[in-house]
Design a protein around this motif. Structure first.
Motif, PDB file in Angstrom:
ATOM      1  N   LEU A 730       0.833  -1.209   0.000  1.00 33.17           N
ATOM      2  CA  LEU A 730       0.000   0.000   0.000  1.00 33.17           C
ATOM      3  C   LEU A 730       0.864   1.253   0.000  1.00 33.17           C
ATOM      4  O   LEU A 730       0.549   2.240  -0.684  1.00 33.17           O
ATOM      5  N   LEU A 731       1.948   1.234   0.762  1.00 29.55           N
ATOM      6  CA  LEU A 731       2.862   2.382   0.782  1.00 29.55           C
ATOM      7  C   LEU A 731       3.488   2.592  -0.593  1.00 29.55           C
ATOM      8  O   LEU A 731       3.612   3.734  -1.079  1.00 29.55           O
ATOM      9  N   ARG A 732       3.884   1.524  -1.272  1.00 34.74           N
ATOM     10  CA  ARG A 732       4.487   1.642  -2.593  1.00 34.74           C
ATOM     11  C   ARG A 732       3.510   2.283  -3.584  1.00 34.74           C
ATOM     12  O   ARG A 732       3.889   3.154  -4.366  1.00 34.74           O
ATOM     13  N   LYS A 733       2.244   1.864  -3.519  1.00 34.73           N
ATOM     14  CA  LYS A 733       1.244   2.434  -4.422  1.00 34.73           C
ATOM     15  C   LYS A 733       1.072   3.928  -4.163  1.00 34.73           C
ATOM     16  O   LYS A 733       0.992   4.745  -5.105  1.00 34.73           O
ATOM     17  N   ASP A 734       1.015   4.311  -2.902  1.00 34.33           N
ATOM     18  CA  ASP A 734       0.867   5.729  -2.539  1.00 34.33           C
ATOM     19  C   ASP A 734       2.094   6.521  -2.960  1.00 34.33           C
ATOM     20  O   ASP A 734       1.990   7.618  -3.525  1.00 34.33           O
ATOM     21  N   LEU A 735       3.269   5.982  -2.703  1.00 35.73           N
ATOM     22  CA  LEU A 735       4.503   6.688  -3.037  1.00 35.73           C
ATOM     23  C   LEU A 735       4.684   6.786  -4.550  1.00 35.73           C
ATOM     24  O   LEU A 735       5.173   7.813  -5.059  1.00 35.73           O
ATOM     25  N   ARG A 736       4.274   5.760  -5.276  1.00 39.71           N
ATOM     26  CA  ARG A 736       4.402   5.812  -6.737  1.00 39.71           C
ATOM     27  C   ARG A 736       3.550   6.951  -7.304  1.00 39.71           C
ATOM     28  O   ARG A 736       3.997   7.714  -8.175  1.00 39.71           O
ATOM     29  N   GLY A 737       2.319   7.118  -6.812  1.00 43.58           N
ATOM     30  CA  GLY A 737       1.479   8.216  -7.273  1.00 43.58           C
ATOM     31  C   GLY A 737       2.067   9.568  -6.926  1.00 43.58           C
ATOM     32  O   GLY A 737       2.004  10.512  -7.730  1.00 43.58           O
ATOM     33  N   TRP A 738       2.619   9.704  -5.770  1.00 36.46           N
ATOM     34  CA  TRP A 738       3.233  10.981  -5.344  1.00 36.46           C
ATOM     35  C   TRP A 738       4.436  11.321  -6.228  1.00 36.46           C
ATOM     36  O   TRP A 738       4.617  12.473  -6.645  1.00 36.46           O
ATOM     37  N   LEU A 739       5.285  10.328  -6.522  1.00 31.82           N
ATOM     38  CA  LEU A 739       6.450  10.570  -7.374  1.00 31.82           C
ATOM     39  C   LEU A 739       6.013  10.971  -8.787  1.00 31.82           C
ATOM     40  O   LEU A 739       6.604  11.876  -9.406  1.00 31.82           O
ATOM     41  N   ALA A 740       4.978  10.317  -9.298  1.00 39.35           N
ATOM     42  CA  ALA A 740       4.471  10.665 -10.631  1.00 39.35           C
ATOM     43  C   ALA A 740       3.926  12.081 -10.645  1.00 39.35           C
ATOM     44  O   ALA A 740       4.111  12.842 -11.615  1.00 39.35           O
ATOM     45  N   ALA A 741       3.235  12.470  -9.556  1.00 40.05           N
ATOM     46  CA  ALA A 741       2.691  13.826  -9.493  1.00 40.05           C
ATOM     47  C   ALA A 741       3.790  14.868  -9.457  1.00 40.05           C
ATOM     48  O   ALA A 741       3.599  16.015  -9.919  1.00 40.05           O
ATOM     49  N   SER A 749      12.140   6.929  -9.993  1.00 35.71           N
ATOM     50  CA  SER A 749      10.986   6.472  -9.215  1.00 35.71           C
ATOM     51  C   SER A 749      11.146   5.007  -8.805  1.00 35.71           C
ATOM     52  O   SER A 749      10.909   4.643  -7.641  1.00 35.71           O
ATOM     53  N   GLU A 750      11.560   4.158  -9.749  1.00 36.37           N
ATOM     54  CA  GLU A 750      11.728   2.748  -9.414  1.00 36.37           C
ATOM     55  C   GLU A 750      12.821   2.543  -8.376  1.00 36.37           C
ATOM     56  O   GLU A 750      12.714   1.705  -7.475  1.00 36.37           O
ATOM     57  N   ALA A 751      13.915   3.346  -8.478  1.00 38.01           N
ATOM     58  CA  ALA A 751      14.991   3.234  -7.504  1.00 38.01           C
ATOM     59  C   ALA A 751      14.520   3.643  -6.119  1.00 38.01           C
ATOM     60  O   ALA A 751      14.805   2.967  -5.114  1.00 38.01           O
ATOM     61  N   VAL A 752      13.759   4.765  -6.047  1.00 39.05           N
ATOM     62  CA  VAL A 752      13.263   5.232  -4.756  1.00 39.05           C
ATOM     63  C   VAL A 752      12.291   4.205  -4.156  1.00 39.05           C
ATOM     64  O   VAL A 752      12.331   3.901  -2.961  1.00 39.05           O
ATOM     65  N   LEU A 753      11.395   3.664  -4.992  1.00 31.90           N
ATOM     66  CA  LEU A 753      10.437   2.676  -4.507  1.00 31.90           C
ATOM     67  C   LEU A 753      11.142   1.431  -3.966  1.00 31.90           C
ATOM     68  O   LEU A 753      10.779   0.897  -2.898  1.00 31.90           O
ATOM     69  N   LEU A 754      12.152   0.964  -4.676  1.00 31.77           N
ATOM     70  CA  LEU A 754      12.884  -0.228  -4.243  1.00 31.77           C
ATOM     71  C   LEU A 754      13.617   0.031  -2.936  1.00 31.77           C
ATOM     72  O   LEU A 754      13.549  -0.765  -1.990  1.00 31.77           O
ATOM     73  N   ALA A 755      14.345   1.161  -2.869  1.00 30.79           N
ATOM     74  CA  ALA A 755      15.110   1.457  -1.657  1.00 30.79           C
ATOM     75  C   ALA A 755      14.203   1.662  -0.462  1.00 30.79           C
ATOM     76  O   ALA A 755      14.486   1.195   0.654  1.00 30.79           O
ATOM     77  N   CYS A 756      13.081   2.389  -0.675  1.00 35.19           N
ATOM     78  CA  CYS A 756      12.153   2.635   0.429  1.00 35.19           C
ATOM     79  C   CYS A 756      11.550   1.327   0.929  1.00 35.19           C
ATOM     80  O   CYS A 756      11.418   1.099   2.141  1.00 35.19           O
ATOM     81  N   SER A 757      11.166   0.434   0.008  1.00 30.84           N
ATOM     82  CA  SER A 757      10.587  -0.850   0.409  1.00 30.84           C
ATOM     83  C   SER A 757      11.572  -1.669   1.224  1.00 30.84           C
ATOM     84  O   SER A 757      11.217  -2.282   2.241  1.00 30.84           O
ATOM     85  N   GLU A 758      12.853  -1.681   0.800  1.00 32.63           N
ATOM     86  CA  GLU A 758      13.863  -2.442   1.538  1.00 32.63           C
ATOM     87  C   GLU A 758      14.075  -1.854   2.930  1.00 32.63           C
ATOM     88  O   GLU A 758      14.203  -2.589   3.915  1.00 32.63           O
TER      89      GLU A 758
END
Length: 840
Positions: A730-741, A749-758
């Motif tokens: 759920l956090l990844r989905k929210d963060l992905r929308g924020w980065l796109a905005a 975006s993919e790098a930030v999502l991966l690092a944040c998830s880890e």
């Protein structure tokens, strides 16, 4: 005539014609004479005694003492009783001695002795008279034997009376068996005993109680077996096996057991019911077996008592079986009724099947399985042990499903005295409803037990089939109803980078009917979004149809110029023609995406709940009026306008979220506000479902609709999630929308999502490994040409080397991010930065 003359005449009449020889009288007297010295040495003996004993005069006179002629027991009596009495009294009368004859025989005698003294009073000789007591001894022995027989008979009758009294008070088979088992020992002196009962179906005998070793061949045997207990059960006659040799000739297995246990005689007594023990043919309910250490031949009176015991025990067993059968019928009727009620408590198919198995094990069987042909395929419920062979069971289930005929457990051993095969004691019943096989119910008894009768099992299967079919129909109708309900709700919601929508619908937990709750979101113009949540009064198809009409009407009536108040006024005129739409409540809002202004109006509906960044949630209480078509409604509908700041979250909902019968409505509003405040920093995806879980649960009696609108793009993304790996998605989905905005390029975006998830996964795994209630704080921001993400926790990390703590996750973060900084204090904070690359 004078007295002297009379006496003289009588004397002449009694005078014998010959003179008696005194020596002849002594030698051939009808009793034995013996003269001994004071020390017992024989000095004279008459011929009569020599004839009786076979001794020679020369072997006795002067050579033997009187006590030397006696048996060991008589010598003991001679020394302890005869000699002392003779010395004190000078004579003894009728002392019983056994004299040993020359050929070794024992001659029972009665002895009278007198001491002859000299002039000085000293003992000179002992004169002894000996009488043959053989006939008297035999008579006494006969009397003693008769007395003993009478005492034994009295004892047997007493035992039988006691057993009969106990049998009369014994209500169950088990108590009857225990009472009968106590009879052979005190009544007949038996070493041990065991009770075999014929099972209700009459095809086997089962040992229910025993005081001795285990019977040969196990604790059950087919009635058709060649074993003696089975033969007695078939014929119904008393059988006495008088010796091991006799048993060896006909029953080698029994002979071996008799040798091993030291029994020489075995009695097999049929327990019969009917007019009497000699009824033809007898109704044999069981067999009483008892044995003796010594070889016994039962007398006629003993045999009569034995047969009477068998008949009394059989009558008691018959009565107990009737009592047990009545109790079983009552217990099974109660079980079936309670099982039906228990199944009806669960409307769904799989829970019903599982509860059915839970009810059956261990009350009816040791193992049970339900397989269904409809709905979920294969085994849907199984419990208990021991389970049969899976391959055999699958074959039998297929055969029963195809034929529709049950296969009952035979309960018969594979061989006489052998074990039971996996297929012989497993019953497979079809679950048939209206001629269609819904599935199968397989049952297997626990070890040492047996399944109930076929009639009860058939009724159990019929009731189970009907209940499961009702659950299947319920689910079918529920699926149709839910499909209809969801088809009337909004389909694909409009998407735009300037807002985010999250919706949730939960049907009433115990109601099959569709309802009138709905949500909708649609574009009025390119820059205007309309959102609505409504609730039609009532339930069922009419309410769902009305809801669909209102949803379509709102979309049709919404326009750029009308606004919420004008739309509600038009809906009032609409519901005048649709009677079922009266008293419908609606919360409707229009959002200008260009200016972030929202105009809203509520027609009798619960007020929207707004949470703005940095502020506590608040209810929007303006723009309110009565429900649609309400005669109490204001003549003119009102609306209210507010500005929504970036990051604001607006919640529209129906009354099922807050209304409860056990609390005031104001308390429901307060609970919702607190829950919404706690979830303010949670990711928007899944927020509506989480609120429903917190406030409603899964078994609520009313429908629940939620629509959550997140407005604008936040400058900083601030989220808090629980220590649950499921929330990372759920956090990844929210963060992905924020980065796109924020127009962050895809690679970054993919790098930030991966690092944040880890980082979050590490915090949950290591920081909160012992604290499932911990929270992880995530803050993301865009500063110039770089994206910064900070992940913080307050957990306790293992005190090891950094590489071991972070493992592969830390190396991955450093590979995809430009900078990774770890700070430790009250927890751990990881700050990561990555520069934006290329074009978005």
């Amino acid at each position: 005539m004078g007295d002297d003359a009379v006496r003289s005449e009588m004397t002449q009449e009694l005078r014998l014609p010959w003179e008696e020889d005194p020596e002849e009288l002594y030698e051939h007297a009808p009793c034995g004479y013996l003269t001994t010295l004071p020390d017992g040495t024989i000095v004279r003996v008459n011929q009569t005694l020599l004839t009786w004993t076979g001794h020679q005069r020369s072997a006795l006179v002067g050579r033997r003492r009187f006590r030397d002629l006696l048996t060991a027991d008589s010598r003991n009596d001679h020394e302890t009783r005869y000699a002392p009495l003779l010395a004190m009294q000078g004579d003894v009368r009728e002392v019983a001695f056994d004299i040993v004859c020359a050929d070794g025989r024992e001659l029972p005698t009665l002895v009278n002795s007198v001491v002859s003294r000299d002039a000085g009073g000293l003992p000179r000789v002992i004169r002894t008279t000996i009488f043959d007591a053989t006939e008297r001894r035999g008579y006494e022995q006969e009397l003693l034997a008769a007395r003993r027989a009478a005492e034994a008979s009295e004892r047997r009758v007493g035992v039988l009376q006691q057993i009969v009294a106990e049998l009369a008070a014994a209500p169950t088979e088990a108590e009857v068996a225990e009472a009968v088992l106590r009879a052979p020992g005190p009544a007949f002196g038996a070493l041990d005993a065991s009770i075999w009962l014929v099972d209700p179906d009459g095809d086997r005998l089962v040992v229910v109680a025993s005081t001795g070793p285990a019977p040969p061949g196990g604790e059950q045997v087919p009635r058709s077996s060649s074993r003696p207990v089975a033969q007695v059960a078939r014929r119904g006659d008393l059988h006495v096996i008088g010796s091991v040799r006799e048993a060896a000739e006909h029953f080698p297995e029994l002979a071996e057991t008799m040798r091993r246990t030291g029994r020489s005689t075995v009695v097999l007594l049929p327990l019969t019911a009917g007019p009497g023990p000699d009824a033809d043919p007898p109704d044999v309910l069981g067999v009483l077996a008892f044995g003796f250490v010594e070889q016994r031949t039962l007398s006629g009176s003993e045999l009569r008592v034995v047969r009477l015991l068998g008949h009394q025990a059989g009558q008691a067993l018959d009565r107990a079986r009737l009592y047990d059968a009545t109790r079983r019928r009552e217990a099974r009727a109660v079980f079936l009724a309670e099982t039906t009620r228990a199944l009806e408590e669960l409307p769904r198919l799989l829970p019903r099947a599982r509860r059915l198995v839970e009810r059956i094990v261990p009350e009816v069987a040791g193992w049970a399985e339900v397989r269904l042909r409809v709905g979920p395929a294969g085994v849907v419920a199984e419990a208990g042990a021991p389970a049969p062979d899976p391959r055999w069971l699958t074959e039998r289930v297929a055969a029963v499903t195809t034929s529709g005929d049950p296969e009952y457990a035979t309960g018969a051993p594979d061989t006489d005295g052998g074990g039971t095969g996996p297929q012989r004691d497993c019953t497979v019943l079809p679950l048939t409803v209206r001629g269609r096989v819904l599935g199968t119910l397989a049952l297997r008894p626990a070890s040492g037990q047996r399944l109930a009768g076929t009639g009860f099992l058939r009724e159990l299967a019929d009731r189970a089939a009907l209940s499961l079919e009702n659950a299947r129909l319920y689910e079918q109708e529920r699926t149709i109803a839910r499909s209809l309900q969801r088809s009337l709700l909004a389909g694909d919601l409009p998407a735009d980078s300037r807002y985010t929508l999250e919706t949730y619908y939960q049907a009433a937990g115990q109601d099959l009917e569709v309802g009138g709750d709905w949500f909708d979101a649609f574009r009025i113009t390119g820059d205007k979004l309309g959102v609505v949540v409504g609730d039609v009064v009532g339930r069922g198809i009419d309410a769902a149809t009305t809801m669909g009409q209102l949803r379509s009407a709102i979309r049709a009536l919404a326009s750029a110029e009308a606004g919420p108040a004008r739309l509600l006024e038009r809906l009032d005129r609409f519901v005048e023609r649709v009677e079922s739409a009266r008293m419908t409540t609606v919360a409707y809002a229009e959002i200008n995406l260009a200016t972030s202004e929202m105009t809203y109006a509520c027609a009798g509906h619960q007020p929207p709940l707004l949470a703005e960044p940095g502020s506590a949630p608040r209810y929007l209480l303006d723009g309110r009026s009565g429900p649609l078509g309400s005669r109490a409604a204001r003549v003119e509908r009102v609306e209210h306008r507010i500005r929504l700041s970036a990051g604001s979250r607006l919640l529209l909902y129906t009354d099922g979220l807050i209304e409860r019968r056990d609390r005031p409505l104001d308390a429901g509003f307060e609970v919702l506000a607190r829950a919404y405040a706690r979830c303010r920093d949670a990711p928007l995806p899944g927020l509506a479902a989480r609120l429903a879980d917190l406030l409603v649960g899964r078994d609520h009696g009313d429908d629940v609709c939620l629509l959550c609108l997140a407005m604008g793009t936040e400058e900083r993304l601030e989220r808090s999630i629980g220590a649950d790996p499921m929330q990372i998605a759920l956090l990844r989905k929210d963060l992905r929308g924020w980065l796109a905005a924020h127009a962050v390029d895809a690679d970054s975006s993919e790098a930030v999502l991966l690092a944040c998830s880890e980082a979050v996964a590490n915090a949950i795994e290591h920081g909160y490994r012992d604290d499932p209630f911990g929270m992880v704080r995530v803050v993301a921001s865009v500063a110039g040409s770089a994206v910064e993400v900070r992940v913080a926790d307050r957990g306790t990390w293992r005190q090891t080397r950094e590489e071991d703590v972070r493992g592969r996750g830390l190396r991955l973060m450093r590979q995809v991010m430009d900078e990774v900084v770890i700070a430790r204090g009250e927890g751990t904070t990881i700050t990561m930065r990555r520069g934006r690359r290329g074009q978005p």
